[in-house]
Motif scaffolding. Structure first.
Motif, PDB file in Angstrom:
ATOM      1  N   UNK A 183      -0.990 -10.475  -7.157  1.00  0.00           N
ATOM      2  CA  UNK A 183      -0.094 -10.000  -5.477  1.00  0.00           C
ATOM      3  C   UNK A 183      -1.061  -7.679  -6.113  1.00  0.00           C
ATOM      4  N   UNK A 184      -0.974  -7.199  -4.435  1.00  0.00           N
ATOM      5  CA  UNK A 184      -2.033  -6.343  -4.645  1.00  0.00           C
ATOM      6  C   UNK A 184      -1.465  -5.647  -4.314  1.00  0.00           C
ATOM      7  N   UNK A 185      -1.239  -4.191  -4.660  1.00  0.00           N
ATOM      8  CA  UNK A 185      -0.239  -3.267  -4.550  1.00  0.00           C
ATOM      9  C   UNK A 185      -0.991  -2.050  -3.978  1.00  0.00           C
ATOM     10  N   UNK A 186      -0.108  -0.571  -3.418  1.00  0.00           N
ATOM     11  CA  UNK A 186      -1.432   0.060  -3.131  1.00  0.00           C
ATOM     12  C   UNK A 186      -0.103   1.473  -3.434  1.00  0.00           C
ATOM     13  N   UNK A 187       0.039   2.441  -3.531  1.00  0.00           N
ATOM     14  CA  UNK A 187       0.677   3.392  -2.510  1.00  0.00           C
ATOM     15  C   UNK A 187       0.757   3.769  -1.464  1.00  0.00           C
ATOM     16  N   UNK A 188       1.482   4.020  -0.724  1.00  0.00           N
ATOM     17  CA  UNK A 188       1.209   4.399   0.403  1.00  0.00           C
ATOM     18  C   UNK A 188       1.694   6.172   0.206  1.00  0.00           C
ATOM     19  N   UNK A 189       2.053   7.140  -0.302  1.00  0.00           N
ATOM     20  CA  UNK A 189       2.569   8.275  -0.610  1.00  0.00           C
ATOM     21  C   UNK A 189       0.994   8.828  -1.316  1.00  0.00           C
ATOM     22  N   UNK A 190       0.349   9.612  -0.785  1.00  0.00           N
ATOM     23  CA  UNK A 190      -0.347  10.120  -1.438  1.00  0.00           C
ATOM     24  C   UNK A 190      -1.620   8.764  -2.549  1.00  0.00           C
ATOM     25  N   UNK A 191      -2.096   8.159  -1.302  1.00  0.00           N
ATOM     26  CA  UNK A 191      -3.078   6.487  -2.418  1.00  0.00           C
ATOM     27  C   UNK A 191      -3.977   7.674  -2.562  1.00  0.00           C
ATOM     28  N   UNK A 192      -4.685   8.082  -2.276  1.00  0.00           N
ATOM     29  CA  UNK A 192      -5.577   8.562  -3.132  1.00  0.00           C
ATOM     30  C   UNK A 192      -5.984   9.777  -3.967  1.00  0.00           C
ATOM     31  N   UNK A 193      -6.126   9.557  -4.726  1.00  0.00           N
ATOM     32  CA  UNK A 193      -6.150  10.947  -5.428  1.00  0.00           C
ATOM     33  C   UNK A 193      -8.041  11.068  -6.734  1.00  0.00           C
ATOM     34  N   UNK A 194      -7.769  12.262  -6.712  1.00  0.00           N
ATOM     35  CA  UNK A 194      -9.400  12.574  -7.709  1.00  0.00           C
ATOM     36  C   UNK A 194      -9.728  11.238  -8.119  1.00  0.00           C
ATOM     37  N   UNK A 197      -8.396   5.305  -5.915  1.00  0.00           N
ATOM     38  CA  UNK A 197      -7.616   4.769  -4.879  1.00  0.00           C
ATOM     39  C   UNK A 197      -6.230   3.840  -6.275  1.00  0.00           C
ATOM     40  N   UNK A 198      -4.922   4.477  -5.517  1.00  0.00           N
ATOM     41  CA  UNK A 198      -3.715   3.872  -6.089  1.00  0.00           C
ATOM     42  C   UNK A 198      -3.579   2.775  -5.819  1.00  0.00           C
ATOM     43  N   UNK A 199      -4.252   2.064  -6.614  1.00  0.00           N
ATOM     44  CA  UNK A 199      -3.383   0.169  -6.616  1.00  0.00           C
ATOM     45  C   UNK A 199      -3.183  -0.149  -7.806  1.00  0.00           C
ATOM     46  N   UNK A 200      -2.848  -1.567  -7.301  1.00  0.00           N
ATOM     47  CA  UNK A 200      -2.582  -1.981  -9.252  1.00  0.00           C
ATOM     48  C   UNK A 200      -2.295  -4.465  -8.777  1.00  0.00           C
ATOM     49  N   UNK A 201      -3.427  -5.128  -8.979  1.00  0.00           N
ATOM     50  CA  UNK A 201      -2.504  -5.803  -9.027  1.00  0.00           C
ATOM     51  C   UNK A 201      -1.635  -6.506 -10.566  1.00  0.00           C
ATOM     52  N   UNK A 202      -0.703  -7.193  -9.517  1.00  0.00           N
ATOM     53  CA  UNK A 202       0.603  -7.598 -10.489  1.00  0.00           C
ATOM     54  C   UNK A 202       0.330  -9.062 -11.219  1.00  0.00           C
TER      55      UNK A 202
END
Length: 323
Positions: A183-194, A197-202
Motif C-alpha cells: 500500500x502507498x500512503x500519503x500524509x494529507x496534512x502538510x504533505x510537502x516538507x523541505x 513528499x511525506x509518503x511511505x510504502x507499507x
C-alpha cells in the motif's frame, strides 16, 4: 561572527576541535551558555573560550579527526549519488511521460505534450484516495495493532517513533482501514516538507496496521491502470506540482482526497507500456533508496563515533578502521 584559531598546533588539532564543538552543539552546550537578549541570543567569546577540551593527545586527536572526516566523506558520497540519481530520474520522467516508448507523434493536452494514443484523465477515474479513520486515543492499548498516524509518515519511509496501538479486534471492526504490504500512503496534512513528499510504502514488518485520519491510501478502482504506473505518476510533476501548490497556499496545509482525485494525469492506453515505464523508473527508485539507507546508516555511525571517541568510551586503537 568570530574566528576560532588554534594557537598551539602542537597541542590541538583544528579539525579535531571542529568535531568536538559539533559534539558540544549536539549535547546542548551552546544553548546552556547562551546569553538571552530581546529577540535574540548570543554566545560571548569568554563563555566560548571557557569550554573545556578533553584531555586527548595530539596523536589521538589527529586519528579521531581522520576517522570522523572519512565517515563524513562517505556520507557526502551517498548524498551525491542521491542528487545525481534524482536529477536523472527527473529527466527520464519528463521524457517518458511526454514521449512514451513507442516513438508516437505527440499531441498537445491540458497537461502538455503526450503521445498520441495516451489519454489525460482525473486520477479519480482510475484510483481513489481513502482517508483514514478518526480512532480515539482512549482506545489505545499497550500492545496490539499499530496505528499509522501523520507523525509516522516521512519522506519515503515509516518512522518507528511514539507508536500507538489498538486492540486486535479493530482489524475486523474497521477492516476498510486495515493496511497491507504494498500500500502507498500519503500524509494529507502538510504533505510537502523541505525534504520532499511525506509518503511511505507499507511493508510486511509494518503489519498488522490500521490507517488513522489525515493519512490517505491510494486504491486502484479501474484495472486499466497498473499499480506500479500509478506509484510513478504520483511522484511526477503532474501530481507533485499541484500538491505542492495547494500545500504552500494555506496556513493549514490540508489536502482532501477529493482534490487529489481531481488531479489530471497522462495515462498510456497500452498496459504493457505502463509496465515498461514503471520498471525503468523503479530501477532508479531502488538506487536512490539504497543510497538513502546507506546515508542514514553512516549518519548514525558518525554520531555514535563522535560521542564514543570524544568521551573516550571507545579508543582509536580499539577500532579496526581502514581509510
Amino acid at each position: 561572527m568570530t574566528i576560532l584559531r588554534v594557537l598551539d598546533p602542537e597541542a590541538l588539532n583544528g579539525q579535531f576541535l571542529a568535531f568536538y564543538l559539533l559534539l558540544k552543539w549536539y549535547d546542548g552546550h551552546f544553548n546552556s551558555i547562551c546569553q538571552r537578549h530581546v529577540n535574540q541570543a548570543s554566545v560571548g567569546k569568554d563563555r566560548l573560550g571557557a569550554t573545556q577540551l578533553p584531555p586527548i593527545t595530539l596523536s589521538e586527536q589527529k586519528k579521531i579527526a581522520h576517522i570522523l572526516s572519512t565517515v563524513q566523506r562517505a556520507i557526502e558520497a551517498q548524498e551525491r549519488i542521491i542528487q545525481t540519481t534524482t536529477e536523472l530520474k527527473r529527466a527520464l520522467m519528463h521524457k517518458l511521460f511526454t514521449e512514451g516508448l513507442r516513438n508516437e507523434p505527440q499531441k498537445q493536452t491540458e497537461v502538455g505534450p503526450i503521445p498520441e494514443s495516451w489519454e489525460v484523465m482525473p486520477l479519480g477515474k482510475y484510483a481513489r484516495v481513502l482517508n483514514g479513520y478518526a480512532f480515539k486515543s482512549a482506545d489505545y492499548v499497550r500492545d496490539g495493532v499499530r496505528l499509522i498516524r501523520i507523525s509516522n509518515v516521512s519522506t519515503g519511509f515509516l518512522i518507528d517513533k511514539d507508536d500507538k496501538f489498538l486492540p486486535a479486534s479493530y482489524l475486523k471492526e474497521r477492516s476498510a482501514y486495515s493496511l497491507k504490504a504494498g500500500d502507498l500512503i500519503l500524509s494529507l496534512t502538510r504533505p510537502i516538507i523541505k525534504e520532499g513528499m511525506k509518503y511511505c510504502f507499507i511493508e510486511e514488518q509494518h503489519l498488522p496496521a490500521l490507517l488513522n485520519q489525515r493519512v490517505g491510501k491510494f486504491e486502484i478502482i479501474d484495472p486499466r491502470l497498473r499499480k506500479d504506473y500509478l506509484f510513478q505518476i504520483i511522484f511526477s510533476p503532474y501530481f507533485f506540482a499541484p500538491l505542492k501548490y495547494m500545500a504552500e497556499g494555506s496556513n493549514q496545509p490540508n489536502v482532501s482526497p477529493t482534490r487529489l482525485e481531481a488531479f489530471k494525469i497522462p495515462i498510456p492506453t497500452d498496459m504493457a507500456e505502463q509496465e515498461q515505464i514503471a520498471k525503468l523508473l523503479m530501477g532508479l527508485n531502488r538506487k536512490m533508496e539504497l543510497a538513502k539507507q546507506k546515508e542514514s546508516q553512516l549518519k548514525d555511525l558518525f554520531r555514535t563515533l563522535l560521542h564514543e571517541l570524544m568521551t573516550a568510551k571507545t579508543r582509536v586503537h580499539d577500532l579496526d578502521f581502514a581509510a
